[in-house]
Design a protein around this motif. Structure first.
Motif, short mmCIF file in Angstrom:
data_model
loop_
_atom_site.label_atom_id
_atom_site.label_comp_id
_atom_site.label_asym_id
_atom_site.label_seq_id
_atom_site.Cartn_x
_atom_site.Cartn_y
_atom_site.Cartn_z
N VAL A 33 0.33 -10.93 5.24
CA VAL A 33 -0.74 -10.24 5.98
C VAL A 33 -0.33 -8.80 6.27
N GLN A 34 0.91 -8.61 6.67
CA GLN A 34 1.40 -7.27 6.97
C GLN A 34 1.41 -6.39 5.71
N ALA A 35 1.83 -6.95 4.58
CA ALA A 35 1.86 -6.19 3.32
C ALA A 35 0.45 -5.82 2.89
N GLU A 36 -0.48 -6.75 3.01
CA GLU A 36 -1.86 -6.47 2.61
C GLU A 36 -2.49 -5.42 3.52
N ALA A 37 -2.17 -5.46 4.80
CA ALA A 37 -2.70 -4.46 5.74
C ALA A 37 -2.14 -3.07 5.41
N ALA A 38 -0.84 -3.01 5.12
CA ALA A 38 -0.23 -1.72 4.76
C ALA A 38 -0.84 -1.19 3.47
N LEU A 39 -1.10 -2.08 2.52
CA LEU A 39 -1.71 -1.67 1.25
C LEU A 39 -3.11 -1.11 1.49
N ARG A 40 -3.92 -1.82 2.27
CA ARG A 40 -5.28 -1.34 2.57
C ARG A 40 -5.24 0.01 3.27
N SER A 41 -4.32 0.17 4.20
CA SER A 41 -4.19 1.44 4.91
C SER A 41 -3.85 2.57 3.95
N ALA A 42 -2.93 2.31 3.05
CA ALA A 42 -2.53 3.34 2.08
C ALA A 42 -3.68 3.64 1.12
N GLU A 43 -4.41 2.61 0.72
CA GLU A 43 -5.54 2.82 -0.19
C GLU A 43 -6.64 3.65 0.47
N ASN A 44 -6.78 3.52 1.79
CA ASN A 44 -7.81 4.27 2.51
C ASN A 44 -7.37 5.68 2.87
N SER A 45 -6.11 5.99 2.62
CA SER A 45 -5.63 7.35 2.86
C SER A 45 -5.80 8.14 1.55
N GLN A 46 -5.09 9.22 1.43
CA GLN A 46 -5.15 10.03 0.22
C GLN A 46 -4.19 9.52 -0.87
N ALA A 47 -3.53 8.40 -0.63
CA ALA A 47 -2.52 7.90 -1.57
C ALA A 47 -3.04 7.73 -3.00
N PRO A 48 -4.25 7.22 -3.21
CA PRO A 48 -4.71 7.09 -4.60
C PRO A 48 -4.86 8.42 -5.32
N ASN A 49 -4.98 9.52 -4.56
CA ASN A 49 -5.18 10.84 -5.15
C ASN A 49 -3.88 11.60 -5.38
N VAL A 50 -2.77 11.07 -4.91
CA VAL A 50 -1.47 11.73 -5.07
C VAL A 50 -0.67 10.89 -6.06
N PRO A 51 -0.35 11.45 -7.23
CA PRO A 51 0.30 10.65 -8.28
C PRO A 51 1.54 9.88 -7.83
N GLU A 52 2.42 10.53 -7.07
CA GLU A 52 3.64 9.84 -6.62
C GLU A 52 3.29 8.66 -5.71
N ALA A 53 2.31 8.85 -4.85
CA ALA A 53 1.90 7.78 -3.94
C ALA A 53 1.15 6.68 -4.68
N ALA A 54 0.32 7.06 -5.65
CA ALA A 54 -0.44 6.07 -6.41
C ALA A 54 0.49 5.11 -7.16
#
Length: 120
Positions: A33-54
């Motif tokens: 649950v914690q991993a999925e929450a962290a993933l959703r949070s990162a997906e809702n940030s700018q992470a998908p738009n930053v190659p290193e973060a993506a």
């Protein structure tokens, strides 16, 4: 009298063993649950738009999938480790999503300052 004592001891050991498995399963579920929450949070940030973060988002997704597969195979402890890794990668993706644009902006400002100095 000895057979009753032996049966009671065996029953206690079995009860403790079952309780131990339940604690591991609960801990694994919490990590998932914690991993999925962290993933959703990162997906809702700018992470998908930053190659290193993506890239780290993709790592987190894969580790969650691996953890789910390991649960199906009865490997609770290995699954919990995958979920912890996924949580860390998702957190790293969020941090990179914040840091990389700031680093680029700082570099541009530094270049502008250097350009102004060279003109004088």
């Amino acid at each position: 009298m000895r057979p009753k004592l032996f049966a009671a001891a065996l029953l206690c050991v079995a009860a403790v063993g079952c309780a131990g498995k339940q604690v591991i399963a609960t801990s694994t579920h919490q990590q998932r649950v914690q991993a999925e929450a962290a993933l959703r949070s990162a997906e809702n940030s700018q992470a998908p738009n930053v190659p290193e973060a993506a890239r780290h988002l993709q790592f987190a997704r894969q580790q969650i999938a691996d953890g789910e597969r390991l649960i199906q195979e009865g490997e609770q402890e290995a699954a919990e480790l995958r979920f912890r890794q996924a949580d860390a990668d998702a957190d790293l993706a969020s941090a990179l999503a914040r840091a990389v644009p700031l680093k680029n902006e700082a570099r541009r400002a530094s270049e502008q300052a250097e350009s102004l100095r060279s003109r004088q």
